[in-house]
Design a protein around this motif. Structure first.
Motif, PDB file in Angstrom:
ATOM      1  N   PHE A  25     -10.347  12.558   9.408  1.00 42.35           N
ATOM      2  CA  PHE A  25     -10.305  12.155   8.030  1.00 42.35           C
ATOM      3  C   PHE A  25      -9.533  10.645   8.210  1.00 42.35           C
ATOM      4  O   PHE A  25      -8.817  10.316   9.003  1.00 42.35           O
ATOM      5  CB  PHE A  25      -9.038  12.976   7.281  1.00 42.35           C
ATOM      6  CG  PHE A  25      -9.653  14.262   6.953  1.00 42.35           C
ATOM      7  CD1 PHE A  25     -10.463  14.749   5.702  1.00 42.35           C
ATOM      8  CD2 PHE A  25      -9.510  15.046   7.818  1.00 42.35           C
ATOM      9  CE1 PHE A  25     -10.876  15.605   5.635  1.00 42.35           C
ATOM     10  CE2 PHE A  25      -9.989  16.422   7.824  1.00 42.35           C
ATOM     11  CZ  PHE A  25     -10.729  16.768   6.628  1.00 42.35           C
ATOM     12  N   VAL A  26     -10.130   9.710   7.411  1.00 39.83           N
ATOM     13  CA  VAL A  26      -9.796   8.229   7.095  1.00 39.83           C
ATOM     14  C   VAL A  26      -9.298   7.961   5.953  1.00 39.83           C
ATOM     15  O   VAL A  26      -9.759   8.390   5.041  1.00 39.83           O
ATOM     16  CB  VAL A  26     -10.988   7.298   7.745  1.00 39.83           C
ATOM     17  CG1 VAL A  26     -10.664   6.047   7.735  1.00 39.83           C
ATOM     18  CG2 VAL A  26     -11.765   7.827   9.063  1.00 39.83           C
ATOM     19  N   VAL A  27      -8.030   7.340   6.017  1.00 43.60           N
ATOM     20  CA  VAL A  27      -7.373   7.324   4.685  1.00 43.60           C
ATOM     21  C   VAL A  27      -7.114   5.763   4.453  1.00 43.60           C
ATOM     22  O   VAL A  27      -6.824   4.936   5.451  1.00 43.60           O
ATOM     23  CB  VAL A  27      -6.130   8.090   4.509  1.00 43.60           C
ATOM     24  CG1 VAL A  27      -5.344   7.529   3.288  1.00 43.60           C
ATOM     25  CG2 VAL A  27      -6.475   9.315   4.750  1.00 43.60           C
ATOM     26  N   ASP A  28      -7.471   5.232   3.251  1.00 41.16           N
ATOM     27  CA  ASP A  28      -7.138   3.926   2.747  1.00 41.16           C
ATOM     28  C   ASP A  28      -6.183   3.931   1.703  1.00 41.16           C
ATOM     29  O   ASP A  28      -6.268   4.720   0.819  1.00 41.16           O
ATOM     30  CB  ASP A  28      -8.416   3.068   2.220  1.00 41.16           C
ATOM     31  CG  ASP A  28      -9.348   3.003   3.316  1.00 41.16           C
ATOM     32  OD1 ASP A  28      -9.152   2.890   4.694  1.00 41.16           O
ATOM     33  OD2 ASP A  28     -10.487   3.141   2.957  1.00 41.16           O
ATOM     34  N   VAL A  70      -5.778  16.451  -0.879  1.00 37.80           N
ATOM     35  CA  VAL A  70      -5.337  15.866   0.356  1.00 37.80           C
ATOM     36  C   VAL A  70      -4.851  14.329  -0.228  1.00 37.80           C
ATOM     37  O   VAL A  70      -4.005  13.946  -0.229  1.00 37.80           O
ATOM     38  CB  VAL A  70      -6.314  15.561   1.379  1.00 37.80           C
ATOM     39  CG1 VAL A  70      -5.642  14.636   2.360  1.00 37.80           C
ATOM     40  CG2 VAL A  70      -6.450  16.909   1.921  1.00 37.80           C
ATOM     41  N   ALA A  71      -5.776  13.796  -1.317  1.00 42.49           N
ATOM     42  CA  ALA A  71      -5.531  12.335  -1.762  1.00 42.49           C
ATOM     43  C   ALA A  71      -4.155  12.607  -2.820  1.00 42.49           C
ATOM     44  O   ALA A  71      -3.407  11.611  -2.738  1.00 42.49           O
ATOM     45  CB  ALA A  71      -6.670  11.898  -2.601  1.00 42.49           C
ATOM     46  N   THR A  90      -7.745   6.482  -0.998  1.00 36.09           N
ATOM     47  CA  THR A  90      -9.015   7.086  -0.848  1.00 36.09           C
ATOM     48  C   THR A  90      -9.103   7.695   0.631  1.00 36.09           C
ATOM     49  O   THR A  90      -8.501   7.238   1.439  1.00 36.09           O
ATOM     50  CB  THR A  90      -9.943   5.666  -0.505  1.00 36.09           C
ATOM     51  OG1 THR A  90      -9.963   5.010  -1.727  1.00 36.09           O
ATOM     52  CG2 THR A  90     -11.295   6.207  -0.169  1.00 36.09           C
ATOM     53  N   VAL A  91      -9.647   8.894   0.551  1.00 31.68           N
ATOM     54  CA  VAL A  91      -9.683   9.833   1.656  1.00 31.68           C
ATOM     55  C   VAL A  91     -11.149  10.041   1.970  1.00 31.68           C
ATOM     56  O   VAL A  91     -11.862  10.470   1.167  1.00 31.68           O
ATOM     57  CB  VAL A  91      -9.142  11.215   1.536  1.00 31.68           C
ATOM     58  CG1 VAL A  91      -9.385  12.266   2.439  1.00 31.68           C
ATOM     59  CG2 VAL A  91      -7.534  11.178   0.975  1.00 31.68           C
ATOM     60  N   VAL A 107     -13.289  10.334  -1.776  1.00 32.44           N
ATOM     61  CA  VAL A 107     -12.598  10.524  -2.855  1.00 32.44           C
ATOM     62  C   VAL A 107     -11.500   9.319  -3.347  1.00 32.44           C
ATOM     63  O   VAL A 107     -10.858   9.181  -2.095  1.00 32.44           O
ATOM     64  CB  VAL A 107     -12.142  11.745  -3.097  1.00 32.44           C
ATOM     65  CG1 VAL A 107     -10.538  12.274  -3.203  1.00 32.44           C
ATOM     66  CG2 VAL A 107     -12.821  12.709  -4.173  1.00 32.44           C
ATOM     67  N   THR A 108     -11.513   8.782  -4.212  1.00 33.81           N
ATOM     68  CA  THR A 108     -10.437   7.830  -4.619  1.00 33.81           C
ATOM     69  C   THR A 108      -9.644   8.284  -5.799  1.00 33.81           C
ATOM     70  O   THR A 108     -10.253   8.619  -6.804  1.00 33.81           O
ATOM     71  CB  THR A 108     -10.974   6.365  -4.739  1.00 33.81           C
ATOM     72  OG1 THR A 108     -11.775   6.077  -3.684  1.00 33.81           O
ATOM     73  CG2 THR A 108     -10.003   5.325  -5.081  1.00 33.81           C
ATOM     74  N   ILE A 109      -8.384   8.001  -5.629  1.00 31.16           N
ATOM     75  CA  ILE A 109      -7.465   8.461  -6.804  1.00 31.16           C
ATOM     76  C   ILE A 109      -6.406   7.262  -7.034  1.00 31.16           C
ATOM     77  O   ILE A 109      -6.300   6.565  -6.127  1.00 31.16           O
ATOM     78  CB  ILE A 109      -6.803   9.775  -6.796  1.00 31.16           C
ATOM     79  CG1 ILE A 109      -5.866   9.767  -5.607  1.00 31.16           C
ATOM     80  CG2 ILE A 109      -7.888  10.832  -6.627  1.00 31.16           C
ATOM     81  CD1 ILE A 109      -4.738  10.916  -5.655  1.00 31.16           C
ATOM     82  N   CYS A 110      -6.058   7.148  -8.152  1.00 30.25           N
ATOM     83  CA  CYS A 110      -4.991   6.173  -8.608  1.00 30.25           C
ATOM     84  C   CYS A 110      -3.780   6.862  -9.490  1.00 30.25           C
ATOM     85  O   CYS A 110      -4.121   7.661 -10.090  1.00 30.25           O
ATOM     86  CB  CYS A 110      -5.588   5.019  -9.610  1.00 30.25           C
ATOM     87  SG  CYS A 110      -6.843   3.950  -8.719  1.00 30.25           S
ATOM     88  N   ARG A 111      -2.567   6.710  -8.773  1.00 31.37           N
ATOM     89  CA  ARG A 111      -1.544   7.535  -9.482  1.00 31.37           C
ATOM     90  C   ARG A 111      -0.425   6.195  -9.775  1.00 31.37           C
ATOM     91  O   ARG A 111      -0.333   5.353  -8.936  1.00 31.37           O
ATOM     92  CB  ARG A 111      -0.972   8.485  -8.524  1.00 31.37           C
ATOM     93  CG  ARG A 111      -1.908   9.721  -8.635  1.00 31.37           C
ATOM     94  CD  ARG A 111      -1.943  10.378  -9.577  1.00 31.37           C
ATOM     95  NE  ARG A 111      -2.988  11.582  -9.537  1.00 31.37           N
ATOM     96  CZ  ARG A 111      -4.268  11.813  -9.490  1.00 31.37           C
ATOM     97  NH1 ARG A 111      -4.943  10.739 -10.147  1.00 31.37           N
ATOM     98  NH2 ARG A 111      -4.947  12.880  -9.328  1.00 31.37           N
ATOM     99  N   SER A 112       0.351   6.448 -10.755  1.00 34.12           N
ATOM    100  CA  SER A 112       1.452   5.589 -11.089  1.00 34.12           C
ATOM    101  C   SER A 112       2.827   6.361 -11.478  1.00 34.12           C
ATOM    102  O   SER A 112       2.452   7.509 -12.027  1.00 34.12           O
ATOM    103  CB  SER A 112       1.065   4.445 -11.889  1.00 34.12           C
ATOM    104  OG  SER A 112       0.805   4.891 -13.094  1.00 34.12           O
TER     105      SER A 112
END
Length: 113
Positions: A25-28, A70-71, A90-91, A107-112
């Motif tokens: 798995f590659v994560v940014d 996972v993200a 991004t996973v 998959v890309t998610i944004c959280r704050s």
């Protein structure tokens, strides 16, 4: 702060072979926080080595069915770092079990806070 291409082996997926054999798995991640540029002190920033270790810990940790989960786990862990206000994760699952030729699944998610 941006870290790209953090690669670890995980056992995530809905198929038994994914859980048994694992895959990369590659994560940014992109972290947003107040960036102090007037000092040269590690205490005034976020330690990117610790961020990478957090990401690796989630990827190599408890198997999840979905890369969305996972993200989300990664985002929660990174938001727990005091200075971080917003995170984009991004996973990538480059060896996803798809029969058609493909370049990437992610998959890309944004959280704050």
């Amino acid at each position: 702060m941006t870290l790209t291409g953090i690669t670890s082996t995980g056992y995530h997926g809905v198929f038994p072979e994914e859980r048994r054999e694992g895959q990369p798995f590659v994560v940014d991640v992109v972290l947003e926080f107040p960036l102090e540029t007037r000092t040269d002190d590690l205490r005034d920033t976020v330690n990117y080595a610790e961020v990478a270790a957090d990401v690796e810990s989630v990827v190599t940790g408890e198997p999840r069915n979905l890369i969305e989960s996972v993200a989300g786990d990664i985002a929660e862990r990174l938001l727990a770092r005091g200075r971080v206000e917003r995170v984009t994760v991004t996973v990538h699952k480059p060896q996803a079990p798809i029969s058609q030729p493909f370049g990437d699944v992610s998959v890309t998610i944004c959280r704050s806070k």
